[in-house]
Motif scaffolding. Structure first.
Motif: not given
Length: 526
Positions: A88, A93, A95, A304-305
């Motif tokens: 982040r 992004e 999670r 993550a992207e």
């Protein structure tokens, strides 16, 4: 009568005609041409990755600060939460995504092993994961208890309560005639580039392995029933203070095995064993404190992207397993892979490059227990290998690249039998020839998470890496720490991965695929 001879084609036209014939596509196959390489992007990747690298700092946080990362342990969750925050901070992004029930976690907080009679000396050892604790610190007599048949069990019955048991014969320790670390030679790489010899089928007999496991379980249960304090065994492969240790108990909640199982250095085990063989009593101080974590049996992966642009609904994935064993800090297996993948997307982002496809990083847990995290992810998002019923996202998955062979420099790619990608990878490799990457191997390679993707027909690949000390010293051992990492290799690996990911995410077409595999009733990718 003289026959007339056909007119000869001019040499130049003949060459052109032959080239046209050679270039015609083979019926039923799609011709795959090499890609143009974006050398400007490669330059920016190399500038960022080699001059401003963060990979060793990432790796130190994962290992030195968060330590070993057994699936289900507090260490793993803390490391995962830190990783999400790092993604982040880099503007991506990120999670945690639950993948299912794993069972209870486990962590070890204390191990004290010390011989107090006939002399005082410390002993190096580590408990097997998911085994129990002692009832506080205590002093107990050591004894050898080898049981191979019913007569052995009857002879030992009633004699072991309250004792520390040496439950394995002393292995033969050979001298180390070769250095534990090595790089692939040109001959090694040339051999890997060739297809493997076909298997003859062999004489594999699974009943032998079942019988060995049943013997181990019988002895374990017998010793628990006899009330022993702890069970010791030597590290079968390790010498010179290296201990290879993994699991020994059960992660199933309620399936308790309270006896500590401890693996010692072969040298220390041998000294105790030979002293007992001489009829000399040995007493040991022992204190093992381990904790089972049963509050939340659910496991997760870290995702993550880096979003794409016009092809953002298509995915290029980078992956490595995030979990580790516990005797070291999980540096070469596999914080090295996780850190390289994190660094690769950081490089792309920081270099100001914009991939067309979304680049997704998957850091898997449960790998050490059977590729559990990656298999669950593939089943949830792409297809179940047991049925091969494809989900819509299967068509949007462009490629998966994996790293899980330690700190060795990347020397090439295992193609996993996918001949059609070879021209693409050849062109993508060229800017990395000066980093030592020149080899494509048509062979399969096993034991890690790309298999979960390959099992459902997705293009999944593992990079070829120099072995360094992976199998000989650091893999699953107490020596798997930050000190075993080669910084130069890590920087180059992240650069190579970033370049491959960027080109896979930028080309017009997704990577060629092999034919879909048949359903596997077991659902396992191997």
């Amino acid at each position: 009568m003289t026959q007339s001879r056909p007119a000869l084609m001019p040499p130049r036209l003949l060459v052109i005609s032959l080239l046209l014939v050679i270039s015609l596509p083979v019926p039923g196959r799609t011709a795959v041409a090499p890609d143009d390489v974006d050398l400007h992007a490669v330059y920016r990747i190399k500038q960022e990755g080699l001059n401003n690298s963060q990979v060793m700092n990432i790796l130190s946080w994962l290992t030195d600060v968060h330590g070993p990362r057994l699936t289900g342990s507090p260490n793993l969750r803390a490391a995962a939460e830190w990783t999400v925050e790092m993604f982040r901070e880099w503007g991506m992004e990120a999670r945690l995504e639950n993948w299912g029930e794993f069972g209870r976690g486990w962590s070890n907080e204390r191990v004290v092993l010390h011989v107090v009679e006939p002399q005082d000396y410390p002993v190096i050892g580590f408990p097997k994961a998911w085994t129990g604790s002692t009832d506080g610190p205590l002093i107990a007599e050591a004894t050898i208890a080898l049981a191979e048949n019913d007569a052995d069990y009857e002879e030992l019955r009633g004699t072991l309560a309250g004792k520390v048991v040496l439950g394995a014969a002393m292995p033969t320790i050979e001298a180390k005639w070769e250095a534990p670390a090595r790089r692939f030679t040109a001959a090694d790489l040339e051999e890997r580039a060739m297809a493997a010899e076909p298997r003859s089928g062999g004489n594999f007999d699974p009943s032998r392995f079942r019988a060995a496991r049943e013997r181990q379980e019988r002895l374990r249960d017998f010793l628990r029933e006899e009330g022993v304090v702890a069970v010791l065994e030597p590290s079968a492969r390790g010498t010179g203070g290296t201990i290879f240790v993994s699991g020994g108990g059960s992660r199933v909640i309620g399936d308790d095995y309270g006896v500590p199982q401890i693996v010692l250095t072969a040298e220390h085990y041998g000294r105790i064993y030979r002293t007992l063989e001489k009829g000399v009593a040995v007493k040991m101080e022992i204190d093992v404190r381990s904790t089972f974590h049963e509050e939340d049996p659910t496991a997760f992966n870290v995702l993550a992207e880096l979003p794409g642009t016009d092809l953002a609904d298509e995915i290029v994935m980078l992956g490595a397993h995030f979990d580790s064993w516990h005797a070291g800090t999980g540096a070469t297996d596999n914080a090295a892979g996780a850190a390289a993948m994190m660094e690769a997307v950081r490089i792309i982002k920081q270099a100001g490059l914009q991939p067309r496809r979304t680049i997704r990083v998957g850091l898997w847990t449960g790998e050490e227990r059977g590729l559990l995290g990656s298999r669950a992810y593939v089943k949830e998002h792409f297809a179940d290998p047991a049925t091969m019923e494809l989900k819509p996202a299967h068509a949007k998955m462009a490629a998966y690249f994996n790293l899980d062979n330690g700190t060795g420099a990347i020397r090439g790619v295992y193609l996993q039998g996918n001949e059609a990608v070879a021209p693409l990878f050849e062109s993508w490799m060229k800017p990395s020839h000066n980093l030592g990457m020149e080899t494509l191997s048509i062979r399969n390679t096993g034991g890690t998470d790309h298999l979960a993707f390959d099992a459902v027909g997705l293009p999944g690949f593992q990079f070829i890496q120099d072995p360094i000390e992976y199998g000989s010293r650091s893999h699953h051992s107490n020596m798997d720490t930050f000190e075993r990492i080669q910084p130069g290799n890590m920087q180059k690996n992240a650069v190579i991965i970033a370049a491959f990911a960027y080109h896979a995410a930028t080309r017009d077409e997704a990577l060629p695929r092999k034919p879909l595999p048949k359903p596997r009733p077991s659902g396992r990718p191997f």
